[in-house]
Design a protein around this motif. Structure first.
Motif, short mmCIF file in Angstrom:
data_model
loop_
_atom_site.label_atom_id
_atom_site.label_comp_id
_atom_site.label_asym_id
_atom_site.label_seq_id
_atom_site.Cartn_x
_atom_site.Cartn_y
_atom_site.Cartn_z
N LEU A 33 0.83 -1.22 0.00
CA LEU A 33 0.00 0.00 0.00
C LEU A 33 0.86 1.26 0.00
CD1 LEU A 33 -2.84 -1.08 2.46
CD2 LEU A 33 -3.08 -0.58 0.03
N ALA A 36 1.94 1.61 -3.47
CA ALA A 36 0.81 1.98 -4.35
C ALA A 36 0.46 3.45 -4.24
CB ALA A 36 -0.40 1.11 -3.99
N PHE A 37 0.59 4.01 -3.02
CA PHE A 37 0.13 5.40 -2.82
C PHE A 37 1.27 6.42 -2.81
CE2 PHE A 37 -3.76 3.32 -1.57
CZ PHE A 37 -4.73 4.22 -2.02
N GLU A 48 -4.86 9.48 -11.13
CA GLU A 48 -4.83 8.83 -9.80
C GLU A 48 -5.68 7.55 -9.77
OE1 GLU A 48 -2.96 9.65 -7.37
OE2 GLU A 48 -2.24 11.63 -7.98
N THR A 49 -6.59 7.43 -10.72
CA THR A 49 -7.50 6.27 -10.72
C THR A 49 -6.75 4.95 -10.85
OG1 THR A 49 -9.00 7.76 -11.85
CG2 THR A 49 -9.73 5.50 -11.66
N ARG A 51 -4.66 3.88 -8.97
CA ARG A 51 -4.50 3.29 -7.63
C ARG A 51 -5.46 2.13 -7.41
NH1 ARG A 51 0.01 6.21 -7.00
NH2 ARG A 51 -0.39 8.42 -7.22
N ILE A 52 -6.61 2.16 -8.07
CA ILE A 52 -7.60 1.07 -7.92
C ILE A 52 -7.02 -0.25 -8.42
CG2 ILE A 52 -9.90 0.25 -8.63
CD1 ILE A 52 -10.83 3.15 -8.70
N PHE A 54 -4.26 -1.54 -7.87
CA PHE A 54 -3.46 -2.27 -6.88
C PHE A 54 -4.31 -3.18 -5.99
CE2 PHE A 54 -0.91 1.47 -7.99
CZ PHE A 54 0.26 0.84 -8.39
N ILE A 55 -5.63 -3.01 -6.04
CA ILE A 55 -6.49 -3.99 -5.36
C ILE A 55 -7.29 -4.81 -6.37
CG2 ILE A 55 -6.70 -3.10 -3.02
CD1 ILE A 55 -9.11 -1.50 -3.90
N PHE A 99 -13.69 -12.61 -3.01
CA PHE A 99 -12.62 -11.98 -3.81
C PHE A 99 -13.09 -11.68 -5.24
CE2 PHE A 99 -9.71 -13.72 -0.50
CZ PHE A 99 -9.09 -12.54 -0.17
N VAL A 102 -15.12 -8.56 -4.98
CA VAL A 102 -14.22 -7.39 -4.87
C VAL A 102 -13.66 -7.04 -6.25
CG1 VAL A 102 -11.98 -6.61 -3.95
CG2 VAL A 102 -13.63 -7.72 -2.44
N VAL A 105 -16.49 -5.36 -8.29
CA VAL A 105 -16.87 -4.02 -7.80
C VAL A 105 -15.75 -3.01 -8.05
CG1 VAL A 105 -17.39 -2.69 -5.72
CG2 VAL A 105 -18.52 -4.87 -6.09
N THR A 106 -14.51 -3.39 -7.74
CA THR A 106 -13.40 -2.44 -7.96
C THR A 106 -13.20 -2.19 -9.46
OG1 THR A 106 -11.81 -4.26 -7.83
CG2 THR A 106 -12.16 -2.97 -5.82
N LEU A 109 -15.81 0.29 -10.34
CA LEU A 109 -15.45 1.63 -9.83
C LEU A 109 -14.31 2.26 -10.63
CD1 LEU A 109 -15.75 0.87 -6.01
CD2 LEU A 109 -16.99 2.67 -7.23
#
Lengths: 254, 50
Positions: A33, A36-37, A48-49, A51-52, A54-55, A99, A102, A105-106, A109
């Motif tokens: 993390l 990632a950030f 910046e999107t 960053r999503i 990384f999950i 998972f 996730v 959904v991610t 997003l």
């Protein structure tokens, strides 16, 4: 290794390994993390999107990986009829469902700001949705059949039928013209991602894999205890009735 | 950040909820099983999954 395929030995091992695995997962997730950030730059197109990712990417990797674990367990159930394989199958299904959820959904997003839509019925997204539905079907199947070894055989057959979806997910972006981008990490010719983004992504993927292994070990341990409880309850009921009982799930007379 | 911050925060929040949800569900399940098994102290044996 085979020594730990014995449920009692597995419980002994899990009690000692789970805390270490948990701390290792947390440490790797913290490093991932941070990368990632604070290390990975904003993408020149995604901003910046990115960053999503990384999950989203580790969740997508786990969605398929967990199904692979279930497939091996299904073979253990059908070929060797091993009770630990039954427990491993059952314990993995809800984790795989979460998972995959996730991942969906991610992805959604990320898709809304990048593609301008939450969802498209392209081959990659649809095949992952099918995977999610298979996971839900397996969870429901385990809840429907009370006798554990019968449930395990039914779930194993459904799992083996569903495994055909894994190569479809992997190669959907090559076989069809999809909105989803093609592979950028695991591909012939090497990754196309810059190193500053690649290492946090790989660390997050390893952390996610360790998270799954930790949770799976904990859930298998619960399944072993659930079977022990079921067996003891049946024996206690038989004692009260003054007779002997055959514990069907055990495959042995008590 | 930028005007996509909400999407990023939502993605990480949902993931965190999912992870903590899984950990909590498994831990609570274990606690309930241990409690139920405590009713059978004399009968517990090593061949658990059988």
């Amino acid at each position: 290794m085979l020594r730990y395929a014995n449920p009692a030995n597995f419980l002994w091992l899990a009690d000692r390994v789970v805390p270490w695995l948990g701390w290792l997962t947390a440490a790797l997730a913290a490093v991932g993390l941070y990368g990632a950030f604070f290390v990975a730059p904003a993408d020149y197109q995604q901003g910046e999107t990115v960053r999503i990712m990384f999950i989203h990417v580790p969740a997508a990797w786990l969605a398929s990986f967990i199904y692979g674990v279930m497939t091996l367990s299904a073979l253990g159930t059908l070929v060797w009829r091993h009770p630990l394989a039954d427990a491993a199958q059952k314990a993995a299904a809800p984790l795989g469902a979460v998972f995959t959820f996730v991942c969906l959904v991610t992805g959604s997003l990320w898709g809304k700001p990048m593609w301008g839509t939450w969802w498209v019925w392209d081959a990659r997204l649809t095949s992952v949705l099918v995977l999610f539905l298979i996971y839900l079907g397996l969870v429901a199947l385990w809840q429907t059949i009370e006798e554990p070894s019968r449930a395990a055989r039914a779930a194993a057959i459904l799992t083996l039928v569903g495994v055909v979806n894994l190569p479809i997910i992997k190669f959907s972006v090559d076989w069809w013209n999809t909105l989803h981008q093609p592979a950028s990490v695991f591909r012939l010719g090497g990754p196309t991602i810059d190193k500053s983004m690649l290492w946090p992504l790989l660390v997050m993927a390893i952390a996610a894999t360790l998270l799954f292994l930790t949770l799976h070990m904990m859930a298998v341990r619960n399944e072993i205890l659930r079977r022990r409880l079921r067996r003891l309850s049946i024996i206690a009921a038989a004692d009260e009735a003054g007779g002997h009982v055959f514990v069907a799930s055990a495959g042995a007379a008590e | 950040m930028n005007d996509h911050t909400g999407f990023i925060v939502a993605a990480y929040a949902i993931t965190a909820l999912a992870v903590f949800g899984m950990v909590a569900a498994i831990a609570l399940d274990r606690r309930a099983l241990k409690k139920a098994l405590a009713r059978f102290p004399a009968r517990e044996s090593g061949d658990d999954a059988k």
